[in-house]
Design a protein around this motif. Structure first.
Motif, PDB file in Angstrom:
ATOM      1  N   ILE A  72      67.524  53.396  15.682  1.00  0.00           N
ATOM      2  CA  ILE A  72      68.087  54.185  16.780  1.00  0.00           C
ATOM      3  C   ILE A  72      68.643  55.524  16.313  1.00  0.00           C
ATOM      4  CG2 ILE A  72      69.817  54.171  18.624  1.00  0.00           C
ATOM      5  CD1 ILE A  72      69.576  51.031  18.493  1.00  0.00           C
ATOM      6  N   LYS A  73      69.391  55.543  15.222  1.00  0.00           N
ATOM      7  CA  LYS A  73      70.009  56.794  14.781  1.00  0.00           C
ATOM      8  C   LYS A  73      69.184  57.545  13.742  1.00  0.00           C
ATOM      9  CE  LYS A  73      74.767  55.536  15.878  1.00  0.00           C
ATOM     10  NZ  LYS A  73      76.157  55.440  15.396  1.00  0.00           N
ATOM     11  N   GLY A  74      68.272  56.873  13.106  1.00  0.00           N
ATOM     12  CA  GLY A  74      67.515  57.516  12.041  1.00  0.00           C
ATOM     13  C   GLY A  74      66.208  58.147  12.465  1.00  0.00           C
ATOM     14  N   ARG A  75      65.843  57.990  13.757  1.00  0.00           N
ATOM     15  CA  ARG A  75      64.550  58.485  14.248  1.00  0.00           C
ATOM     16  C   ARG A  75      63.406  58.017  13.353  1.00  0.00           C
ATOM     17  NH1 ARG A  75      67.327  63.454  15.729  1.00  0.00           N
ATOM     18  NH2 ARG A  75      67.753  63.375  17.949  1.00  0.00           N
ATOM     19  N   ARG A  76      63.442  56.724  13.027  1.00  0.00           N
ATOM     20  CA  ARG A  76      62.357  56.126  12.264  1.00  0.00           C
ATOM     21  C   ARG A  76      61.695  55.050  13.117  1.00  0.00           C
ATOM     22  NH1 ARG A  76      66.575  55.561   8.401  1.00  0.00           N
ATOM     23  NH2 ARG A  76      66.635  57.354   7.001  1.00  0.00           N
ATOM     24  N   LEU A  77      60.366  55.005  13.047  1.00  0.00           N
ATOM     25  CA  LEU A  77      59.608  53.919  13.649  1.00  0.00           C
ATOM     26  C   LEU A  77      58.955  53.120  12.534  1.00  0.00           C
ATOM     27  CD1 LEU A  77      57.878  55.668  16.689  1.00  0.00           C
ATOM     28  CD2 LEU A  77      59.778  54.040  16.767  1.00  0.00           C
ATOM     29  N   TYR A  78      58.968  51.796  12.692  1.00  0.00           N
ATOM     30  CA  TYR A  78      58.339  50.895  11.739  1.00  0.00           C
ATOM     31  C   TYR A  78      57.234  50.141  12.486  1.00  0.00           C
ATOM     32  CZ  TYR A  78      62.838  51.705   9.341  1.00  0.00           C
ATOM     33  OH  TYR A  78      63.950  52.275   8.758  1.00  0.00           O
ATOM     34  N   MET A  79      55.981  50.527  12.244  1.00  0.00           N
ATOM     35  CA  MET A  79      54.828  49.897  12.894  1.00  0.00           C
ATOM     36  C   MET A  79      54.136  48.995  11.869  1.00  0.00           C
ATOM     37  SD  MET A  79      52.364  49.113  14.925  1.00  0.00           S
ATOM     38  CE  MET A  79      52.872  49.889  16.447  1.00  0.00           C
ATOM     39  N   PHE A  80      54.213  47.676  12.071  1.00  0.00           N
ATOM     40  CA  PHE A  80      53.719  46.734  11.068  1.00  0.00           C
ATOM     41  C   PHE A  80      52.238  46.400  11.237  1.00  0.00           C
ATOM     42  CE2 PHE A  80      58.297  45.964  11.611  1.00  0.00           C
ATOM     43  CZ  PHE A  80      58.711  46.306  10.328  1.00  0.00           C
ATOM     44  N   ASN A  81      51.630  46.871  12.315  1.00  0.00           N
ATOM     45  CA  ASN A  81      50.211  46.595  12.556  1.00  0.00           C
ATOM     46  C   ASN A  81      49.413  47.904  12.611  1.00  0.00           C
ATOM     47  OD1 ASN A  81      50.788  43.812  12.598  1.00  0.00           O
ATOM     48  ND2 ASN A  81      51.412  43.941  14.747  1.00  0.00           N
ATOM     49  N   HIS A  82      48.218  47.871  13.181  1.00  0.00           N
ATOM     50  CA  HIS A  82      47.292  48.996  12.987  1.00  0.00           C
ATOM     51  C   HIS A  82      46.743  49.530  14.315  1.00  0.00           C
ATOM     52  CE1 HIS A  82      47.091  49.082   8.618  1.00  0.00           C
ATOM     53  NE2 HIS A  82      47.070  47.775   8.624  1.00  0.00           N
ATOM     54  N   VAL A  83      47.588  50.167  15.115  1.00  0.00           N
ATOM     55  CA  VAL A  83      47.078  50.777  16.350  1.00  0.00           C
ATOM     56  C   VAL A  83      46.076  51.896  16.050  1.00  0.00           C
ATOM     57  CG1 VAL A  83      49.070  50.231  17.777  1.00  0.00           C
ATOM     58  CG2 VAL A  83      49.057  52.351  16.453  1.00  0.00           C
ATOM     59  N   GLU A  84      46.122  52.448  14.837  1.00  0.00           N
ATOM     60  CA  GLU A  84      45.244  53.576  14.504  1.00  0.00           C
ATOM     61  C   GLU A  84      43.817  53.149  14.163  1.00  0.00           C
ATOM     62  OE1 GLU A  84      46.304  52.103  10.432  1.00  0.00           O
ATOM     63  OE2 GLU A  84      47.284  52.207  12.392  1.00  0.00           O
ATOM     64  N   TYR A  85      43.563  51.851  14.054  1.00  0.00           N
ATOM     65  CA  TYR A  85      42.258  51.374  13.584  1.00  0.00           C
ATOM     66  C   TYR A  85      41.116  51.819  14.489  1.00  0.00           C
ATOM     67  CZ  TYR A  85      43.158  48.255   9.583  1.00  0.00           C
ATOM     68  OH  TYR A  85      43.431  47.740   8.345  1.00  0.00           O
ATOM     69  N   ASP A  86      39.968  52.077  13.864  1.00  0.00           N
ATOM     70  CA  ASP A  86      38.725  52.312  14.597  1.00  0.00           C
ATOM     71  C   ASP A  86      38.224  50.996  15.192  1.00  0.00           C
ATOM     72  OD1 ASP A  86      38.586  55.033  13.802  1.00  0.00           O
ATOM     73  OD2 ASP A  86      37.686  54.449  11.896  1.00  0.00           O
ATOM     74  N   SER A  87      37.225  51.097  16.055  1.00  0.00           N
ATOM     75  CA  SER A  87      36.647  49.896  16.664  1.00  0.00           C
ATOM     76  C   SER A  87      36.096  48.944  15.612  1.00  0.00           C
ATOM     77  CB  SER A  87      35.524  50.294  17.627  1.00  0.00           C
ATOM     78  OG  SER A  87      35.993  51.196  18.604  1.00  0.00           O
ATOM     79  N   THR A  88      35.568  49.482  14.507  1.00  0.00           N
ATOM     80  CA  THR A  88      34.894  48.655  13.507  1.00  0.00           C
ATOM     81  C   THR A  88      35.749  48.349  12.278  1.00  0.00           C
ATOM     82  OG1 THR A  88      33.942  50.620  12.445  1.00  0.00           O
ATOM     83  CG2 THR A  88      32.645  49.579  14.197  1.00  0.00           C
TER      84      THR A  88
ATOM     85  N   VAL B 229      46.741  44.696  20.044  1.00  0.00           N
ATOM     86  CA  VAL B 229      46.913  45.525  18.855  1.00  0.00           C
ATOM     87  C   VAL B 229      46.177  44.859  17.684  1.00  0.00           C
ATOM     88  CG1 VAL B 229      48.561  46.496  17.198  1.00  0.00           C
ATOM     89  CG2 VAL B 229      49.177  46.352  19.625  1.00  0.00           C
ATOM     90  N   PRO B 230      45.410  45.612  16.894  1.00  0.00           N
ATOM     91  CA  PRO B 230      44.788  45.039  15.690  1.00  0.00           C
ATOM     92  C   PRO B 230      45.846  44.701  14.634  1.00  0.00           C
ATOM     93  CG  PRO B 230      43.695  47.075  16.350  1.00  0.00           C
ATOM     94  CD  PRO B 230      44.969  46.988  17.123  1.00  0.00           C
ATOM     95  N   VAL B 231      45.645  43.561  13.972  1.00  0.00           N
ATOM     96  CA  VAL B 231      46.548  43.092  12.927  1.00  0.00           C
ATOM     97  C   VAL B 231      45.718  42.724  11.708  1.00  0.00           C
ATOM     98  CG1 VAL B 231      48.293  41.366  12.300  1.00  0.00           C
ATOM     99  CG2 VAL B 231      48.144  42.195  14.667  1.00  0.00           C
ATOM    100  N   SER B 232      46.174  43.152  10.533  1.00  0.00           N
ATOM    101  CA  SER B 232      45.485  42.813   9.288  1.00  0.00           C
ATOM    102  C   SER B 232      46.506  42.845   8.160  1.00  0.00           C
ATOM    103  CB  SER B 232      44.341  43.806   9.020  1.00  0.00           C
ATOM    104  OG  SER B 232      43.711  43.519   7.792  1.00  0.00           O
ATOM    105  N   ARG B 233      47.112  41.697   7.879  1.00  0.00           N
ATOM    106  CA  ARG B 233      48.130  41.662   6.820  1.00  0.00           C
ATOM    107  C   ARG B 233      48.343  40.240   6.316  1.00  0.00           C
ATOM    108  NH1 ARG B 233      52.456  40.108  10.102  1.00  0.00           N
ATOM    109  NH2 ARG B 233      52.426  41.003  12.205  1.00  0.00           N
ATOM    110  N   TRP B 234      48.808  40.170   5.063  1.00  0.00           N
ATOM    111  CA  TRP B 234      49.097  38.907   4.396  1.00  0.00           C
ATOM    112  C   TRP B 234      50.597  38.616   4.371  1.00  0.00           C
ATOM    113  CZ3 TRP B 234      45.613  35.321   2.925  1.00  0.00           C
ATOM    114  CH2 TRP B 234      44.274  35.716   2.775  1.00  0.00           C
ATOM    115  N   THR B 235      51.398  39.510   4.909  1.00  0.00           N
ATOM    116  CA  THR B 235      52.850  39.347   4.872  1.00  0.00           C
ATOM    117  C   THR B 235      53.434  39.660   6.242  1.00  0.00           C
ATOM    118  OG1 THR B 235      53.070  41.625   4.082  1.00  0.00           O
ATOM    119  CG2 THR B 235      53.060  39.889   2.411  1.00  0.00           C
TER     120      THR B 235
END
Length: 309
Positions: free
Chosen positions: A225-241, A189-195
């Motif tokens: 589980i009950k709130g139907r919320r996902l928290y994605m801290f990285n960037h699966v949506e990133y393009d190749s570049t 998974v691509p990661v790009s964060r300072w925190t």
């Protein structure tokens, strides 16, 4: 069924060229089904690039999806023309009367700021609360995920000594999760964060379960589980570049930055990087949309009135 977006949106032709099925408004009207209503609250400066990344993943589904582009009401975008915003976006104030099956909140380049110092934090808190009554399922991404998990559960963020930057191997911690259906045991998974947010803080909240994690850069995906919320801290949506664009941008600006880890072949920046996460990005969004479709009320007005299981 394809994704429904305006014919003149810049992402339209790119998606067609990539083989993603897109549908004009006139064609959509002829189909006697209710399309899934998904809103994209786009907090990124380069909105056009983010529109394409998210529309690519949302559009890869057999279901008909209508994507609405939304922006913060009183914040001026620096890297997107006013003409584009006026043509394709509505403010949250303009859509808050609506109900959505799904809602995506993106990252924003403000992650080292305390939340309360963000000039649109008051509106963000209103939006988070609004999702509990007007949205069936929410996907929060990067800063959007950190801000949401802080708002709902007071999970803090921590500044890193250096940027987590590159493509990191992650573990599938919950193979039985509906959101990880079809996932391999480990993946990149691509990661790009300072925190970061930390496992110890998340484990204090019984409603939260960690679905993906990296030994090197920590928690990646959390499910409420009950709130139907996902928290994605990285960037699966990133393009190749995407990571290369960030790297060269900082190099050109004289900003201290290390080469992204495990990204350029042979650590040679002249060789184009390969995309090794695209299939899992599609799996995650496909699973999210499928679960949304299976559980959302047929009548949009009923969203928020039913109890979450």
């Amino acid at each position: 069924m394809p994704i429904k977006i305006p014919d003149t949106l810049p992402a339209f032709q790119t998606l067609v060229q990539e083989g993603v099925r897109v549908m004009s408004e006139t064609a959509a009207i002829r189909q006697d089904i209710r399309p899934l209503q998904i809103g994209l609250l786009n907090l990124m400066p380069n909105k056009i690039k983010t529109e394409l990344q998210m529309a690519r993943l949302v559009g890869a589904t057999p279901l008909q999806v209508e994507l609405s582009l939304i922006r913060i009401s009183n914040h001026k975008a620096k890297n997107t023309s006013e003409e584009h915003l006026l043509a394709f976006y509505e403010t949250w104030e303009e859509v808050k009367h609506r109900k959505f099956d799904g809602f995506i909140i993106t990252g924003a380049p403000i992650e080292t700021l305390p939340y309360e110092d963000v000039n649109y934090w008051d509106e963000m808190q209103q939006i988070f609360d609004w999702t509990t009554t007007n949205v069936h399922s929410t996907m929060n991404v990067c800063w959007g995920a950190m801000a949401a998990i802080y708002h709902f559960h007071k999970v803090p963020k921590y500044e890193l000594s250096e940027k987590a930057f590159g493509v990191y191997r992650h573990r599938n911690l919950k193979p039985s999760s509906i959101y990880l259906n079809g996932f391999s045991d480990n993946f990149e998974v691509p990661v790009s964060r300072w925190t970061e947010v930390r496992r110890a803080d998340i484990e204090k909240v019984p409603e939260l379960e960690i679905l993906m994690e990296s030994p090197e850069v920590g928690v990646c995906l959390v499910h409420e589980i009950k709130g139907r919320r996902l928290y994605m801290f990285n960037h699966v949506e990133y393009d190749s570049t995407s990571l290369a664009d960030e790297y060269f941008r900082d190099v050109d600006a004289g900003v201290p930055i290390k080469m992204p880890i495990n990204y350029f072949p042979h650590n040679d920046t002249s060789i184009p990087p390969q995309n090794r996460w695209r299939s899992h990005a599609h799996l995650l969004f496909g699973n999210w949309i499928n679960e949304m479709y299976q559980t959302t009320p047929y009548e949009l007005d009923a969203i928020g009135k039913q109890h979450h299981d």
